[in-house]
Design an enzyme around this catalytic site. Structure first.
Site, PDB file in Angstrom:
ATOM      1  N   ASN A   1      -2.139 -12.783 -15.629  1.00 24.29           N
ATOM      2  CA  ASN A   1      -2.705 -12.010 -14.523  1.00 24.29           C
ATOM      3  C   ASN A   1      -3.485 -10.833 -15.107  1.00 24.29           C
ATOM      4  O   ASN A   1      -2.891  -9.882 -15.601  1.00 24.29           O
ATOM      5  CB  ASN A   1      -1.562 -11.518 -13.615  1.00 24.29           C
ATOM      6  CG  ASN A   1      -2.050 -10.613 -12.507  1.00 24.29           C
ATOM      7  OD1 ASN A   1      -3.247 -10.544 -12.231  1.00 24.29           O
ATOM      8  ND2 ASN A   1      -1.126  -9.910 -11.869  1.00 24.29           N
TER       9      ASN A   1
ATOM     10  N   LYS B   1      -5.172  -8.733 -13.533  1.00 21.19           N
ATOM     11  CA  LYS B   1      -5.228  -7.631 -12.554  1.00 21.19           C
ATOM     12  C   LYS B   1      -6.670  -7.135 -12.416  1.00 21.19           C
ATOM     13  O   LYS B   1      -7.597  -7.913 -12.591  1.00 21.19           O
ATOM     14  CB  LYS B   1      -4.265  -6.501 -12.942  1.00 21.19           C
ATOM     15  CG  LYS B   1      -2.865  -7.005 -13.280  1.00 21.19           C
ATOM     16  CD  LYS B   1      -1.856  -5.905 -13.307  1.00 21.19           C
ATOM     17  CE  LYS B   1      -0.548  -6.439 -13.866  1.00 21.19           C
ATOM     18  NZ  LYS B   1       0.591  -5.623 -13.532  1.00 21.19           N
TER      19      LYS B   1
ATOM     20  N   HIS C   1       2.052 -10.573  -4.939  1.00 18.29           N
ATOM     21  CA  HIS C   1       2.333  -9.745  -6.111  1.00 18.29           C
ATOM     22  C   HIS C   1       2.855  -8.386  -5.629  1.00 18.29           C
ATOM     23  O   HIS C   1       2.417  -7.874  -4.597  1.00 18.29           O
ATOM     24  CB  HIS C   1       1.058  -9.576  -6.949  1.00 18.29           C
ATOM     25  CG  HIS C   1       1.328  -8.974  -8.289  1.00 18.29           C
ATOM     26  ND1 HIS C   1       1.544  -7.628  -8.451  1.00 18.29           N
ATOM     27  CD2 HIS C   1       1.454  -9.529  -9.522  1.00 18.29           C
ATOM     28  CE1 HIS C   1       1.788  -7.384  -9.738  1.00 18.29           C
ATOM     29  NE2 HIS C   1       1.734  -8.521 -10.412  1.00 18.29           N
TER      30      HIS C   1
ATOM     31  N   GLU D   1       2.253  -5.496  -6.519  1.00 18.08           N
ATOM     32  CA  GLU D   1       1.216  -4.466  -6.319  1.00 18.08           C
ATOM     33  C   GLU D   1       0.560  -4.630  -4.950  1.00 18.08           C
ATOM     34  O   GLU D   1       0.179  -3.654  -4.304  1.00 18.08           O
ATOM     35  CB  GLU D   1       0.192  -4.533  -7.468  1.00 18.08           C
ATOM     36  CG  GLU D   1       0.790  -3.976  -8.759  1.00 18.08           C
ATOM     37  CD  GLU D   1       0.262  -4.576 -10.035  1.00 18.08           C
ATOM     38  OE1 GLU D   1      -0.798  -5.227 -10.023  1.00 18.08           O
ATOM     39  OE2 GLU D   1       0.931  -4.415 -11.073  1.00 18.08           O
TER      40      GLU D   1
ATOM     41  N   GLU E   1       9.610 -11.408 -10.272  1.00 20.54           N
ATOM     42  CA  GLU E   1       9.069 -10.268 -11.003  1.00 20.54           C
ATOM     43  C   GLU E   1       9.747  -8.987 -10.529  1.00 20.54           C
ATOM     44  O   GLU E   1       9.324  -8.394  -9.517  1.00 20.54           O
ATOM     45  CB  GLU E   1       7.564 -10.141 -10.766  1.00 20.54           C
ATOM     46  CG  GLU E   1       6.757 -11.348 -11.194  1.00 20.54           C
ATOM     47  CD  GLU E   1       5.329 -10.952 -11.499  1.00 20.54           C
ATOM     48  OE1 GLU E   1       4.942 -11.044 -12.663  1.00 20.54           O
ATOM     49  OE2 GLU E   1       4.612 -10.530 -10.581  1.00 20.54           O
TER      50      GLU E   1
ATOM     51  N   GLY F   1       4.727  -3.801 -15.854  1.00 28.26           N
ATOM     52  CA  GLY F   1       3.854  -2.794 -16.463  1.00 28.26           C
ATOM     53  C   GLY F   1       4.596  -1.593 -17.032  1.00 28.26           C
ATOM     54  O   GLY F   1       3.985  -0.577 -17.349  1.00 28.26           O
TER      55      GLY F   1
ATOM     56  N   SER G   1       6.700  -7.208 -18.027  1.00 30.28           N
ATOM     57  CA  SER G   1       6.683  -6.762 -19.426  1.00 30.28           C
ATOM     58  C   SER G   1       7.005  -7.876 -20.431  1.00 30.28           C
ATOM     59  O   SER G   1       7.648  -7.629 -21.452  1.00 30.28           O
ATOM     60  CB  SER G   1       7.614  -5.560 -19.619  1.00 30.28           C
ATOM     61  OG  SER G   1       7.128  -4.465 -18.860  1.00 30.28           O
TER      62      SER G   1
END
Ligand code: PEP
Length: 247
Positions: A10, A12, A94, A96, A164, A170, A210
């Site tokens: 990904n 992003k 996701h 985010e 996730e 991240g 991560s």
């Protein structure tokens, strides 16, 4: 049964015309192990360029799609448009998008159903926040997110579930292999009890948060970890080692 190992990258909201070219050139040199499926998710603006230049053995995904085929939905892209470009996958839900753009689990379920109907495969993301893990509500949170998808779809053939944990995305703070395995096992059990044993056995449940060359091999040894969704490290040369983590 053996589920095909899945590695998603990904990107992003990262990249430029020249960086995309370098990333694609590097990916085209990677030898993909047999029994491993690799799918890359560039920003929407670069997706056509990536599909046209990336080796066909590597799949391409959008990072998000909307729940309609066309219309007055400024800024959105549809699964039908992906199909038109020869793109086969999309990431949905996701963290985010859930956090920053306030997407609800019901909306993620709706978008998943629409993408599948349009013939686009879905990497469906779920995961708990740090306070939810600390409150011991991880199982409730992730199964509720999975249920919101299960409520809207009947066929899981083209779905990959990405667990996730939000606290690991991240942050450099990866889940231990045991923590990942525990949640993946719970999710598979939930699928067996609430969808079917067959779906539980066949659906790939991948881990994201991560993942790096340093931790991928240990995570990949776990029985219910069927691959990874990789953010930051998918932009680095070490992505090659993550693709080969099962070897
Ligand atoms: C992700 O974006 O899905 C992700 C897991 O990011 P990172 O690997 O950077 O934690």
């Amino acid at each position: 049964m053996t589920r095909t190992f899945f590695v998603g990258g990904n990107w992003k909201m990262n990249g430029s015309v020249s960086q995309v070219k370098t990333l694609v050139d590097n990916l085209n040199k990677v030898s993909i192990p047999s029994g491993t499926e690799v799918v890359i998710a560039p920003p929407a603006l670069y997706i056509d360029r990536v599909r046209q230049t990336l080796n066909k053995e590597i799949g391409v995904a959008a990072q998000n799609t909307y729940a309609k085929c066309s219309g007055a939905f400024t800024g959105e892209i549809s699964p039908e448009m992906l199909k038109d470009l020869g793109i086969d996958w999309t990431i949905l839900g996701h963290s985010e998008r859930r956090e920053i753009f306030k997407e609800s689990s019901e909306f993620v379920g709706e978008k998943t159903a629409h993408a599948l109907k349009a013939g686009i495969k879905v990497i469906a993301c779920i995961g708990e926040k740090l306070e939810e893990r600390e409150n011991n509500t991880t199982t409730q949170v992730v199964t509720a997110q999975l249920k919101a998808i299960a409520d809207k779809i009947d066929d899981w053939t083209n779905v990959v579930v990405a667990y996730e944990p939000v606290w690991a995305i991240g942050t450099g703070k990866v889940a231990t292999p045991e923590q990942a395995q525990e949640v993946h096992e719970t999710l598979r059990k939930w699928l067996a009890e609430n969808v079917s044993k067959d779906v539980a056995e066949k659906t790939r449940i991948i881990y994201g948060g991560s993942v790096s060359a340093a931790n991928a091999a240990e995570l990949a040894k776990k029985q219910d970890v069927d691959g990874f969704l990789v953010g930051g490290a998918s932009l680095k040369p070490e992505f090659d080692q993550i693709i080969n983590a099962r070897q």
